[in-house]
Design a protein around this motif. Structure first.
Motif, PDB file in Angstrom:
ATOM      1  N   PRO A  19     -17.621  22.073  11.817  1.00 54.53           N
ATOM      2  CA  PRO A  19     -17.073  22.774  10.639  1.00 54.53           C
ATOM      3  C   PRO A  19     -15.553  22.895  10.635  1.00 54.53           C
ATOM      4  CG  PRO A  19     -19.013  23.917  11.438  1.00 54.53           C
ATOM      5  CD  PRO A  19     -18.689  22.842  12.458  1.00 54.53           C
ATOM      6  N   ARG A  22     -14.228  19.146   9.635  1.00 58.55           N
ATOM      7  CA  ARG A  22     -14.695  18.485   8.425  1.00 58.55           C
ATOM      8  C   ARG A  22     -14.378  19.306   7.181  1.00 58.55           C
ATOM      9  NH1 ARG A  22     -20.263  20.183  10.206  1.00 58.55           N
ATOM     10  NH2 ARG A  22     -20.723  21.880   8.789  1.00 58.55           N
ATOM     11  N   GLY A  24     -15.280  22.474   6.601  1.00 58.53           N
ATOM     12  CA  GLY A  24     -16.283  23.465   6.286  1.00 58.53           C
ATOM     13  C   GLY A  24     -17.482  22.939   5.524  1.00 58.53           C
ATOM     14  N   ARG A  25     -17.493  21.648   5.177  1.00 54.07           N
ATOM     15  CA  ARG A  25     -18.627  21.092   4.445  1.00 54.07           C
ATOM     16  C   ARG A  25     -19.473  20.237   5.375  1.00 54.07           C
ATOM     17  NH1 ARG A  25     -16.020  18.514  -0.920  1.00 54.07           N
ATOM     18  NH2 ARG A  25     -15.079  17.226   0.663  1.00 54.07           N
ATOM     19  N   THR A  26     -20.761  20.196   5.096  1.00 48.81           N
ATOM     20  CA  THR A  26     -21.650  19.325   5.858  1.00 48.81           C
ATOM     21  C   THR A  26     -21.411  17.890   5.413  1.00 48.81           C
ATOM     22  OG1 THR A  26     -23.457  19.406   4.264  1.00 48.81           O
ATOM     23  CG2 THR A  26     -23.420  21.133   5.967  1.00 48.81           C
ATOM     24  N   GLU A  29     -22.842  17.397   2.018  1.00 44.90           N
ATOM     25  CA  GLU A  29     -22.025  17.998   0.966  1.00 44.90           C
ATOM     26  C   GLU A  29     -20.833  17.109   0.628  1.00 44.90           C
ATOM     27  OE1 GLU A  29     -22.826  22.762   1.683  1.00 44.90           O
ATOM     28  OE2 GLU A  29     -21.276  21.752   2.860  1.00 44.90           O
ATOM     29  N   GLU A  30     -20.260  16.441   1.628  1.00 45.89           N
ATOM     30  CA  GLU A  30     -19.144  15.532   1.380  1.00 45.89           C
ATOM     31  C   GLU A  30     -19.595  14.323   0.569  1.00 45.89           C
ATOM     32  OE1 GLU A  30     -17.277  14.644   5.106  1.00 45.89           O
ATOM     33  OE2 GLU A  30     -16.585  16.701   5.379  1.00 45.89           O
ATOM     34  N   ASP A  32     -22.194  14.270  -1.471  1.00 41.26           N
ATOM     35  CA  ASP A  32     -22.487  14.774  -2.812  1.00 41.26           C
ATOM     36  C   ASP A  32     -21.213  14.983  -3.621  1.00 41.26           C
ATOM     37  OD1 ASP A  32     -25.173  14.734  -2.185  1.00 41.26           O
ATOM     38  OD2 ASP A  32     -25.289  16.895  -1.784  1.00 41.26           O
ATOM     39  N   ALA A  33     -20.169  15.504  -2.987  1.00 43.54           N
ATOM     40  CA  ALA A  33     -18.896  15.729  -3.676  1.00 43.54           C
ATOM     41  C   ALA A  33     -18.271  14.400  -4.109  1.00 43.54           C
ATOM     42  CB  ALA A  33     -17.937  16.498  -2.782  1.00 43.54           C
TER      43      ALA A  33
END
Length: 96
Positions: A19, A22, A24-26, A29-30, A32-33
């Motif tokens: 965390p 990166r 704070g995102r999994t 999540e990266e 998906d973003a």
């Protein structure tokens, strides 16, 4: 700086996915973003070049890779031998 190691994982900082390194995102999540950013770009300029992207009104499967997509995904029509099919934003980077 390239030789700096993470205190938690002992990996090089630029290779670490904890965390702290990166943001704070999994990793999911990266991904998906990044996909949301591609979708927003395609829908913001739907008539870029000869390819017209629009929001899917129904779920389906990408003709190019077979990945299923939900309502709201950016899609475009592509000609096939039998008529046409839809390519989703998952394959937008591979488009010419």
């Amino acid at each position: 700086m390239a030789d700096t190691r993470c205190d938690t994982t002992e990996l090089l900082v630029d290779q670490c996915a904890c965390p702290q390194h990166r943001g704070g995102r999994t990793p999911q999540e990266e991904v998906d973003a990044e996909r949301q950013a591609v979708r927003a770009r395609l829908l913001a300029d739907p008539a870029s070049g000869l390819i017209r992207w629009f929001r899917a009104h129904f779920p389906g499967a990408c003709h190019s890779c077979g990945e299923t997509f939900p309502i709201g995904t950016a899609i475009r029509r592509t000609p096939t031998q039998d008529g046409f099919a839809y390519v989703a934003d998952c394959c937008a980077k591979a488009d010419p």
